[in-house]
Write a protein that holds these residues in place. Structure first.
Motif: not given
Length: 344
Positions: A132-154
């Motif tokens: 449960g700890v691992t899954v919730l950490l993933i759910l609350h940290s993937y948006p940060m990854v999305y922002i970094i990768v999205s900016n790199a894609l552009r």
């Protein structure tokens, strides 16, 4: 010469600010940790187990966040998915919910004898513990990854992807052979940032780990400060802080070393157009929308489920639900003060 002198004074001022805000507090923590040999006490109290729990949940959650965040960035920003603008808003919703509140919301859905576990009559998933700890950490940290990768894609050069598409490569082949290799520096940075953030997270391990006696370094610090079970709590928690510090430094150092060998110096030749999914467009869009709605709606349902009931464990029926909890919260002076402090 005057300009060089001014720049020298400016650099000196910056270094003094850095020393005042970072180096001095860190030196105080290290000096407290070295002030007494607290390692035997900590080892006896489970430091090794807590460090191992922190290490593997951090690594697993960071890897999971990078995989999910990267996949979402590609689906939303690189492929012609239906409703990508609205999907972006939904999938970034965990940024608006503090991890502590998110953990409470999911507890209502997958806690023992709560939510789905109660509705199905048997335990679908017990959210308490390492998973449960691992899954919730993933759910609350993937948006940060999305922002970094999205900016790199552009900022990626578009000619290589276009050349692959002209040569007959499918969208997925282009992403696998061209886009992802170019994203390696951004993925590494996203992994490091996510890992350091998850390593120091307290709310999720405290709510989901403590009931299952699953302790991380962050919750161990709180236990020693709050319980009064040791004679010198500041020295003890400072020692734990040094352990966290070295783990964080190791992650940043690894990021720096690998980034030196994976950095690219490609010239930006224009942004890439969205790649066509073809027959896969509809199923990919449907799956993405389902995931987005679950991630967004499930915490809201969990909080509403608990807020509408008068007490934990009460069956969710029309006779039991009410808005009294909302009325009591709005009229509570402490809640009003907390809301005002948060806004301020």
């Amino acid at each position: 010469m005057k300009l060089l002198s001014s720049l020298s004074f400016l650099r000196l001022g910056v270094w003094l600010i850095i020393a005042g805000f970072f180096l001095v507090p860190l030196s105080m923590v290290i000096s407290l940790a070295l002030g007494g040999n607290q390692i035997p006490i900590l080892l006896d109290q489970g430091l090794g187990t807590a460090a191992w729990n922190s290490l593997y949940t951090t690594l697993l959650s960071a890897i999971g966040a990078v995989i999910i965040g990267t996949a979402i960035a590609l689906v939303i920003d690189r492929l012609d998915t239906y409703g990508s603008k609205w999907l972006r808003l939904l999938l970034l919703s965990p940024l608006l919910v503090p991890p502590f509140i998110g953990a409470i919301a999911w507890m209502q859905l997958f806690g023992p004898a709560q939510g789905f576990n109660r509705w199905f009559g048997h335990e679908v998933w017990n959210i308490y513990g390492a998973d449960g700890v691992t899954v919730l950490l993933i759910l609350h940290s993937y948006p940060m990854v999305y922002i970094i990768v999205s900016n790199a894609l552009r900022s990626l050069p578009g000619d290589l992807e276009q050349a692959a598409r002209i040569s007959g490569a499918s969208s997925f082949t282009t992403i696998r052979t061209i886009t992802l290799p170019l994203l390696r520096p951004a993925l590494l940075s996203a992994f490091t940032l996510t890992a350091v953030a998850n390593l120091s997270d307290f709310g999720i391990p405290a709510l989901l780990g403590s009931p299952a006696r699953f302790e991380t370094l962050a919750t161990m610090v709180y236990r020693f400060m709050d319980s009064g079970t040791v004679d010198n709590p500041l020295q003890v928690v400072s020692t734990i802080g040094v352990v966290l510090l070295f783990l964080g430094i190791a992650a940043v150092f690894a990021d720096h070393i690998v980034a030196r060998f994976s950095a690219s110096s490609l010239q930006d030749t224009g942004a890439s157009a969205r790649m066509e999914l073809g027959p896969a467009r509809l199923p990919v869009s449907i799956i993405t929308w389902i995931v987005a709605l679950i991630i967004t709606v499930a915490p809201i349902v969990g909080l509403a489920y608990r807020a509408l009931l008068p007490a934990p464990g009460v069956p969710f029926t029309l006779e039991n639900i009410s808005l009294n909890n909302f009325a009591n919260a709005i009229g509570n002076p402490r809640v009003i003060d907390g809301f005002q402090n948060s806004v301020f």
